[in-house]
Scaffold this active site. Sequence first.
Site, mmCIF file in Angstrom:
data_model
loop_
_atom_site.group_PDB
_atom_site.id
_atom_site.type_symbol
_atom_site.label_atom_id
_atom_site.label_comp_id
_atom_site.label_asym_id
_atom_site.label_seq_id
_atom_site.Cartn_x
_atom_site.Cartn_y
_atom_site.Cartn_z
ATOM 1 N N CYS A 44 3.539 8.498 1.076
ATOM 2 C CA CYS A 44 4.142 7.528 1.978
ATOM 3 C C CYS A 44 4.238 6.212 1.215
ATOM 4 C CB CYS A 44 3.259 7.384 3.219
ATOM 5 S SG CYS A 44 3.830 6.152 4.381
ATOM 6 N N GLU A 103 0.833 -1.200 0.000
ATOM 7 C CA GLU A 103 0.000 0.000 0.000
ATOM 8 C C GLU A 103 0.869 1.252 0.000
ATOM 9 O OE1 GLU A 103 -4.106 -1.290 2.190
ATOM 10 O OE2 GLU A 103 -2.408 -0.980 3.529
ATOM 11 N N CYS A 112 7.450 -5.604 15.198
ATOM 12 C CA CYS A 112 6.971 -4.720 16.272
ATOM 13 C C CYS A 112 5.519 -5.105 16.590
ATOM 14 C CB CYS A 112 7.071 -3.258 15.859
ATOM 15 S SG CYS A 112 8.772 -2.737 15.506
ATOM 16 N N CYS A 167 2.254 -2.936 15.514
ATOM 17 C CA CYS A 167 2.142 -2.490 14.119
ATOM 18 C C CYS A 167 1.527 -3.588 13.271
ATOM 19 C CB CYS A 167 3.531 -2.124 13.589
ATOM 20 S SG CYS A 167 3.571 -1.726 11.835
ATOM 21 N N CYS A 213 6.806 -6.941 6.594
ATOM 22 C CA CYS A 213 7.957 -6.405 7.341
ATOM 23 C C CYS A 213 8.448 -7.476 8.299
ATOM 24 C CB CYS A 213 7.546 -5.149 8.123
ATOM 25 S SG CYS A 213 8.923 -4.385 9.025
ATOM 26 N N CYS A 225 -0.132 5.686 10.237
ATOM 27 C CA CYS A 225 1.064 4.959 10.672
ATOM 28 C C CYS A 225 0.706 3.681 11.414
ATOM 29 C CB CYS A 225 1.902 5.837 11.598
ATOM 30 S SG CYS A 225 2.916 6.944 10.687
#
Length: 375
Positions: free
Chosen positions: A125, A112, A136, A139, A132, A367
């Site tokens: 962005c 995205e 974390c 997230c 990923c 975010c």
Amino acid sequence: MSEPIKTLPLVFDEPRGRKKPPRHLADLDEAGRKALLEEMGLPGFRARQLSTHYFARLVDDPAEMTDLPAGQRDDLVAALLPGLMTPLRTMEADKGTTRKTLWRLFDGALVESVLMRYPDRATICVSSQAGCGMACPFCATGQGGLQRNMSTAEIVEQVVAGARAMARGEVPGGPGRVSNVVFMGMGEPLANYKAVIGAVRRLTDPAPAGLGMSARGVTVSTVGLVPRIKQLTEEGIPVTLALSLHAPDDELRNELVPINTRFSVDETVDAAWDYARVTKRRVSIEYAMMRGINDQAWRADLLGDVLNARGDWGWVHVNLIPLNPTPGSKWTASDPRDEREFVRRLEAKGIPTTVRDTRGREIDGACGQLAATEA
């Protein structure tokens, strides 16, 4: 903390055996584009014309490339402008000025990007990996694991698509241009270092070699891969470095940002400080405010002390991010009073602090919310 945080393993390398995306002119510098055409028996000078169409004119329809001979046009486009990604869905918020696009890559991987238009600028962005590997726990992207690295051209294509939308007046506010790029979408940019640096060079190379953007308008985010921060320091490209710190003490950061078990808060902040010293670019410290987890007043004081220990010459700025909710998550944003006290304590220690505008939250475009699902 009532219960231990469950974390996935850290993953630094993409899974083996993944096919590579088709090679595109954005993967290559000018000399490389010319050489590739010549290898294919096509005139090398055509590379510059193709680059002009892609980067300067933002053309995506070969029929508009009328300076290319009709007999060679298909071969030239196939050689240097293969299709890289297909838009599956665009969602809008903020009266159309925030647009999140879901892309399918050539192998079915989903990523995205988010375009945000403000009165004085337009920021896109971009993602640098599908998924990923930094794990974390707060997230959405990190909890999905790493599928693969993106190529330089796949990263650049997100920006070019945003630039086209702006140039064609598709975003409310009339025709405009993309002025800022932030590597804060899916993925850990410095874990895909070579492709990300290639993309930064394409974005900042003068047209038609690249998009001709200012390096000062480009922000590269990292959770703290210290060897790569040191490498970036020596690249000679004055991008803004954003360090996702999220905690000023090792005990908590080990849980929130698992890379901290490899590189401590001190080592990570030292690397960021050195980046500021060498590049003369102010580093941004990203800090997601989580209720009852990392938003205590004493942690604000400790964060101020950690940053001031390197000197108070204006090398750093703290960007507090009200935590954006993700489905089924126990994490929630801080109470506004605690957030205000956190800001007050940092500013009392002379640390410039802002609270980020959380655009795109209602379309899961803010975010930590990018999960790239077709549902």
